[in-house]
Design a protein around this motif. Structure first.
Motif, PDB file in Angstrom:
ATOM      1  N   PHE A 184       0.747  -1.046  -0.268  1.00 59.98           N
ATOM      2  CA  PHE A 184      -0.088  -0.097  -0.044  1.00 59.98           C
ATOM      3  C   PHE A 184       0.759   1.386  -0.039  1.00 59.98           C
ATOM      4  O   PHE A 184       0.665   2.169   0.781  1.00 59.98           O
ATOM      5  N   ASN A 185       1.605   1.511  -0.998  1.00 58.82           N
ATOM      6  CA  ASN A 185       2.377   2.539  -1.415  1.00 58.82           C
ATOM      7  C   ASN A 185       2.735   2.596  -2.875  1.00 58.82           C
ATOM      8  O   ASN A 185       2.563   1.680  -3.327  1.00 58.82           O
ATOM      9  N   GLY A 186       3.444   3.691  -3.245  1.00 52.00           N
ATOM     10  CA  GLY A 186       3.743   3.882  -4.579  1.00 52.00           C
ATOM     11  C   GLY A 186       5.004   2.746  -4.981  1.00 52.00           C
ATOM     12  O   GLY A 186       4.973   2.403  -6.248  1.00 52.00           O
ATOM     13  N   GLU A 187       5.504   2.376  -4.241  1.00 48.51           N
ATOM     14  CA  GLU A 187       6.464   1.279  -4.417  1.00 48.51           C
ATOM     15  C   GLU A 187       6.192  -0.225  -4.311  1.00 48.51           C
ATOM     16  O   GLU A 187       6.851  -1.242  -4.274  1.00 48.51           O
ATOM     17  N   GLN A 188       4.993  -0.252  -3.777  1.00 42.21           N
ATOM     18  CA  GLN A 188       4.339  -1.445  -3.145  1.00 42.21           C
ATOM     19  C   GLN A 188       5.163  -2.147  -2.130  1.00 42.21           C
ATOM     20  O   GLN A 188       5.353  -3.423  -2.239  1.00 42.21           O
TER      21      GLN A 188
END
Length: 212
Positions: A184-188
């Motif tokens: 759950f962020n841009g970099e997974q």
């Protein structure tokens, strides 16, 4: 006699011009006064929030961050919505990631990345997001290289630690020998969830109460 008459006419003309200028100035001041009065009396004002609700600590967060909480305000616009999320009691000077999700707790269902959020030295923070945040909010995949699914509403919110190490160091993951990593962020490569809207039923998340 001719000179005196000309002088009188010239004097009268100057008087008329001055009277006209005073009249125009007074009219302009009156219009400005009306506009100022309208603004001060509330005739020109932003829309009131359509819906407000709280976010609560996710599982195990109370034991490591006992003051963690969030507050959300959604304001309806002509074409879309403004959502403001404010948090307190979180880890200071730390990054978080905000998602609109199908259900508040695991496995979360369909999720849509909305924004980053950064806390200050006191563990407080806020972020404003513009989009569709009402009972018409949904995702759909009509086909493609990954997955196909029909229109799926997302009426809940979730906030995740951006760095997996942070909640681990805070003692938010009892029994774990290493940080839990989630996508759950841009970099997974995020941490666990810290706040959600499980104070609403799974099928009736807070966004479902906001009229389009």
């Amino acid at each position: 006699m001719t000179t005196n008459r000309w002088q009188r006419h010239s004097f009268l003309a100057r008087v008329l011009v001055m009277a006209l200028m005073i009249s125009l100035t007074a009219g302009t001041m009156s219009l400005l006064s009306v506009q100022t009065t309208e603004a001060s009396t509330g005739h020109i004002r932003p829309p009131k929030p359509a819906f407000q609700f709280s976010m609560i600590p996710s599982p195990n967060i109370n034991q490591c961050l006992p003051e963690a909480s969030g507050f959300v305000s959604i304001t309806r616009g002509a074409q879309n919505d403004i959502m403001q999320v404010s948090v307190r009691g979180l880890v200071p000077d730390t990054g978080y990631d905000l998602f609109v999700i199908e259900i508040p707790n695991k496995p979360f269902g369909v999720a849509w990345y909305q924004s980053d959020l950064e806390t200050d030295h006191d563990g407080k923070g806020s972020v404003t997001v513009q989009g569709i945040f009402n009972r018409e909010t949904f995702s759909i995949s009509t086909g493609g290289p990954t997955v196909t699914f029909g229109a799926t509403h997302q009426f809940h919110l979730g906030l995740w630690f951006n760095d997996p190490q942070v909640p681990f160091d805070q003692g938010c993951e009892p029994g774990q020998t290493s940080p839990i990593v989630t996508p759950f962020n841009g970099e997974q490569h995020a941490g666990i969830q810290v706040l959600n809207t499980a104070n609403f039923p799974d099928a009736q998340g807070p966004l479902s109460f906001v009229n389009p």
